[in-house]
Design an enzyme around this catalytic site. Sequence first.
Site, short mmCIF file in Angstrom:
data_model
loop_
_atom_site.label_atom_id
_atom_site.label_comp_id
_atom_site.label_asym_id
_atom_site.label_seq_id
_atom_site.Cartn_x
_atom_site.Cartn_y
_atom_site.Cartn_z
CG HIS A 99 -1.67 -1.03 1.70
ND1 HIS A 99 -1.43 -2.43 2.20
CD2 HIS A 99 -3.09 -1.26 1.56
CE1 HIS A 99 -2.21 -2.95 2.59
NE2 HIS A 99 -3.42 -2.35 1.94
CG ASP A 102 2.08 -0.90 3.36
OD1 ASP A 102 1.05 -0.47 4.24
OD2 ASP A 102 1.55 -1.81 2.63
CD GLU A 230 -7.62 -8.24 -0.67
OE1 GLU A 230 -6.78 -7.90 -1.27
OE2 GLU A 230 -7.47 -8.52 0.63
CD GLU A 266 -6.87 -11.68 2.80
OE1 GLU A 266 -6.67 -10.51 2.00
OE2 GLU A 266 -6.79 -11.46 4.09
CG ASP A 294 -4.20 -10.74 -0.70
OD1 ASP A 294 -3.28 -10.77 -1.59
OD2 ASP A 294 -4.56 -9.83 -0.03
CG ASP A 305 -8.65 -10.40 7.85
OD1 ASP A 305 -8.38 -11.64 7.55
OD2 ASP A 305 -8.54 -9.53 6.87
C1 XUL Z 1 -7.38 -6.33 4.67
C2 XUL Z 1 -6.45 -6.72 3.33
C3 XUL Z 1 -5.84 -5.69 2.77
C4 XUL Z 1 -5.94 -5.89 1.48
C5 XUL Z 1 -5.14 -4.71 0.60
O1 XUL Z 1 -8.09 -7.33 5.13
O2 XUL Z 1 -6.50 -7.95 3.10
O3 XUL Z 1 -4.48 -5.80 3.26
O4 XUL Z 1 -5.22 -6.94 0.88
O5 XUL Z 1 -5.36 -3.38 0.98
CO CO Z 2 -5.67 -9.15 1.40
#
Ligand code: XUL
Ligand code: CO
Length: 441
Positions: A99, A102, A230, A266, A294, A305
């Site tokens: 990001h 980051d 996502e 993810e 992810d 999460d």
């Molecule tokens: C949050 C998540 C994020 C995204 C990117 O749950 O998965 O880190 O992958 O913004």
């Molecule tokens: Co993610």
Amino acid sequence: MSYFEKVNKVEFEGPQSTNNFSFKYYDPEKVVNGKTMRDWLRFSVAYWHTFTADGSDPFGAGTMIRPWGHLTGLDLAKARVEAAFELFEKLDVPYFCFHDVDIAPEGSNLKETYANLDIIVAQIRDYMKTSKTKLLWNTANLFTHPRYVHGAATSNHADVFAYSAARVKKGLEIGKELGAGNYVFWGGREGYDTLLNTDMKLEQENYARFLQMAVDYAKEIGFDGQLLIEPKPKEPTKHQYDFNVATSLSFLQKYDLAPHFKFNVEANHATLAGHSFQHELRVARINGMLGSVDANQGDQLIGWDTDEFPTDLYSTTLAMYEILKNGGLGKGGLNFDAKVRRGSFDPNDLFLAHIAGMDSFAVGLLVASQLIQDRVFDDFIVNRYKSYTEGIGLDIVEGRADFHTLESHALTLSQIPNESGREEHLKSILNQYLLKTLTEV
Ligand code: XUL
Ligand code: CO
């Protein structure tokens, strides 16, 4: 200068090795089903978890011991880049993701933030000239700063919408500059906590407008990476608009955005939505929308999460099953959106955690590829649906049937013989393949 001087380059040594800092199953050059493991798995390190996060949680301060931890501001940001490329090289990972926040500190205004980003992006670009590691995707963090308290593209405040657009604009420019394969939209706070103060219709329309503007700008600057959504059902908001793949797909279709996007699926988001990881991958795959992954895992006992490193071989096998059936991930990869536990604060844990995740997906690849090669589930499934290959079934799938012909057919039936779905048997075969693969490597 070395940040991880005690760790050497991690090599494949096989399951008999007693060296913790070696791969037991991930052998990058090994050819499986016509491609090397490296090319099937396309591993990626998530910058935020590995270089930025400090291990703090809502109940306690950071615990991570990091060789760059004493630094601040741009010095800290630069040291993280140096450490990152050292880790990438020692693990020999082909990709990384970040990001904007980051990699560089936010300035006191947008111009200053851009300037900080430009400095670090130039440093990253320099490293990338000689490094083998490429950028899988980047994204804009539109959820941490208090300005996003009510969302970004779905904020009630138009200025927040505009500010968020500026951050994505810059993100696409950075992605183009660093040759990113993809650009990710995770709708951090694009959702709501209570309908009592929410114009859901306007928020969703604005979100679609925002994504269309991103598509237009990517085209304008010639960013040729894949745009990815996502999905996640909740957290931080109670209800996220990109709830799961199916919901997000119909949203994209409604606003004619589907041709421009694929999904970044993810694992932990899937389970939060009440689905298995494989389910979400399957929905994306059969709709031609599986873009990237992810790679992490949640915890059955915890309702949020947890972003754990993936070590569940059952889950990695079924994930790789979908990925192999998809013909691979194209421009996507397996990004470890995973964090070491708060108690795993030693810098060495960063290596050990990635090794664990990479080995787990390598096992998944080996098992899944054998399952596919032996047509274990394929043959069972073909047989299970054979009634659609002849007679009335063929009429149905080829569009010749209607309610009249179906009723005529039904009137001729006396007893319909159903067959067992054999779920337990299939699961035991899956276990046999797992055990066989583990002992044969
Ligand atoms: C949050 C998540 C994020 C995204 C990117 O749950 O998965 O880190 O992958 O913004
Ligand atoms: Co993610």
